[in-house]
Design a protein around this motif. Structure first.
Motif, PDB file in Angstrom:
ATOM      1  N   GLN A 201      35.838  31.191  29.866  1.00 11.44           N
ATOM      2  CA  GLN A 201      36.697  32.358  29.677  1.00 11.44           C
ATOM      3  C   GLN A 201      35.960  33.680  29.893  1.00 11.44           C
ATOM      4  N   TYR A 202      34.676  33.710  29.633  1.00 11.29           N
ATOM      5  CA  TYR A 202      33.937  34.969  29.714  1.00 11.29           C
ATOM      6  C   TYR A 202      33.279  35.199  31.079  1.00 11.29           C
ATOM      7  N   LEU A 203      33.345  34.221  31.954  1.00  6.86           N
ATOM      8  CA  LEU A 203      32.679  34.380  33.254  1.00  6.86           C
ATOM      9  C   LEU A 203      33.207  35.560  34.064  1.00  6.86           C
ATOM     10  N   PRO A 204      34.528  35.817  34.095  1.00  7.00           N
ATOM     11  CA  PRO A 204      34.986  37.004  34.830  1.00  7.00           C
ATOM     12  C   PRO A 204      34.388  38.299  34.298  1.00  7.00           C
ATOM     13  N   PHE A 205      34.182  38.370  32.976  1.00  2.68           N
ATOM     14  CA  PHE A 205      33.605  39.574  32.387  1.00  2.68           C
ATOM     15  C   PHE A 205      32.123  39.710  32.739  1.00  2.68           C
ATOM     16  N   VAL A 206      31.441  38.574  32.862  1.00  2.00           N
ATOM     17  CA  VAL A 206      30.037  38.610  33.286  1.00  2.00           C
ATOM     18  C   VAL A 206      29.934  39.173  34.698  1.00  2.00           C
ATOM     19  N   LEU A 207      30.781  38.674  35.587  1.00  2.00           N
ATOM     20  CA  LEU A 207      30.758  39.158  36.972  1.00  2.00           C
ATOM     21  C   LEU A 207      31.222  40.606  37.067  1.00  2.00           C
ATOM     22  N   LEU A 208      32.219  40.965  36.263  1.00  2.00           N
ATOM     23  CA  LEU A 208      32.680  42.357  36.254  1.00  2.00           C
ATOM     24  C   LEU A 208      31.565  43.275  35.756  1.00  2.00           C
ATOM     25  N   ALA A 210      28.328  42.696  35.814  1.00  5.54           N
ATOM     26  CA  ALA A 210      27.271  42.736  36.826  1.00  5.54           C
ATOM     27  C   ALA A 210      27.651  43.650  37.982  1.00  5.54           C
ATOM     28  N   SER A 211      28.934  43.628  38.367  1.00  5.51           N
ATOM     29  CA  SER A 211      29.394  44.488  39.463  1.00  5.51           C
ATOM     30  C   SER A 211      29.299  45.959  39.081  1.00  5.51           C
ATOM     31  N   ILE A 212      29.672  46.274  37.851  1.00  5.04           N
ATOM     32  CA  ILE A 212      29.594  47.663  37.389  1.00  5.04           C
ATOM     33  C   ILE A 212      28.138  48.131  37.366  1.00  5.04           C
ATOM     34  N   ILE A 213      27.257  47.270  36.892  1.00  2.23           N
ATOM     35  CA  ILE A 213      25.831  47.615  36.882  1.00  2.23           C
ATOM     36  C   ILE A 213      25.337  47.846  38.308  1.00  2.23           C
ATOM     37  N   GLY A 214      25.780  46.995  39.244  1.00  2.07           N
ATOM     38  CA  GLY A 214      25.390  47.162  40.641  1.00  2.07           C
ATOM     39  C   GLY A 214      25.880  48.476  41.214  1.00  2.07           C
ATOM     40  N   LEU A 215      27.111  48.858  40.868  1.00  2.69           N
ATOM     41  CA  LEU A 215      27.654  50.134  41.348  1.00  2.69           C
ATOM     42  C   LEU A 215      26.862  51.313  40.784  1.00  2.69           C
ATOM     43  N   VAL A 216      26.469  51.211  39.519  1.00  2.00           N
ATOM     44  CA  VAL A 216      25.666  52.279  38.914  1.00  2.00           C
ATOM     45  C   VAL A 216      24.319  52.399  39.614  1.00  2.00           C
TER      46      VAL A 216
END
Length: 259
Positions: A201-208, A210-216
């Motif tokens: 259930q939490y995997l989408p939040f992990v990827l989200l 990680a994506s936000i960190i990558g954008l930063v």
């Protein structure tokens, strides 16, 4: 589940911080020496510059680094700043984990955080997620199901499978379309291992996350006039680690409130 109900609440976080310093000292040595093919377990600790064996006073986490002003007292070789950064980070992980869950659940969460931190450091510096360390993360996630009721063992197993195969599928599609590798081979394994800790259930939040960190990171690089494009390499494993541990903290805090 409580380690000691008679202890004041603040004692366990302090104990977690001290334990984190000790664990972090070992993990820092691992991060520095493993990529160089050096043994971390065999032999006594020594200076990386002159190979002099270190005395007990030089092995005290954080304090010895500050006392020696970041360099060997004999040869003057700089001590890797990994030691200070990893020891302090591991201490913070231990303290926060046992503050959120002052019991064996918190201790297991600290282990989760320490392993994520180590993988993140290796990926950040070397773009390397060692299979043995990822396997340890996965195995410890399964073992933690014996002491942590949520997520369930079934949710963890689905998390492991979905985490691994979802990123593997993305890697295959990217390689087919672009004709080159887009993800490292360790990234799907790491997400699968994280899934064994957090559940599917939490995997989408992990990827989200990680994506936000990558954008930063990309924004910061662009603001410094550094090139950012399709050829840029970002340590996905490090970014997933940074996202996964806070998610564990939020999940565990929620369980304590409900309990």
């Amino acid at each position: 589940m409580i380690l000691d109900v008679n202890l004041p609440y603040f004692v366990l976080p302090i104990a977690g911080a001290v334990l984190g310093l000790i664990v972090g000292s070992f993990l820092a040595t691992l991060v520095v020496r493993w990529p160089q093919g050096q043994s971390v377990i065999n032999g006594r600790s020594k200076c990386d510059g002159c190979n002099r064996q270190l005395n007990p006073l030089e092995l005290i986490p954080v304090i010895s680094f500050v006392w020696q002003r970041g360099s060997c007292t004999k040869c003057g070789a700089p001590i890797s700043k990994h030691h200070l950064a990893i020891e302090l980070t591991a201490s913070l992980i231990g303290a926060v984990a046992l503050m959120v869950a002052p019991n064996v659940v918190g201790l297991s969460g600290a282990v989760f955080g320490w392993l994520l931190m180590t993988l993140a450091a290796l990926d950040l510096d070397h773009h390397w997620l060692p299979d043995r360390l990822t396997a340890l993360l996965a195995a410890s996630g399964l073992l933690s199901a014996l002491i942590v009721e949520q997520p369930t063992a079934v949710d963890r197993l689905f998390g492991g499978l979905i985490g691994y195969f979802s990123l593997l599928l993305i890697a295959v599609i990217y390689r087919t379309v672009r004709g080159r590798e887009g993800l490292g081979g360790g990234d799907p394994k790491m997400l699968g291992a994280i899934g064994l800790w957090l559940g599917w259930q939490y995997l989408p939040f992990v990827l989200l996350g990680a994506s936000i960190i990558g954008l930063v990171i990309a924004f910061v690089l662009k603001s410094r006039s550094q090139p950012v494009g399709l050829e840029s390499q970002f340590p996905l494993g490090s970014m997933m680690a940074l996202a996964a541990f806070p998610i564990w903290l939020i999940h565990s805090a929620g369980l304590n409130l409900l309990g």
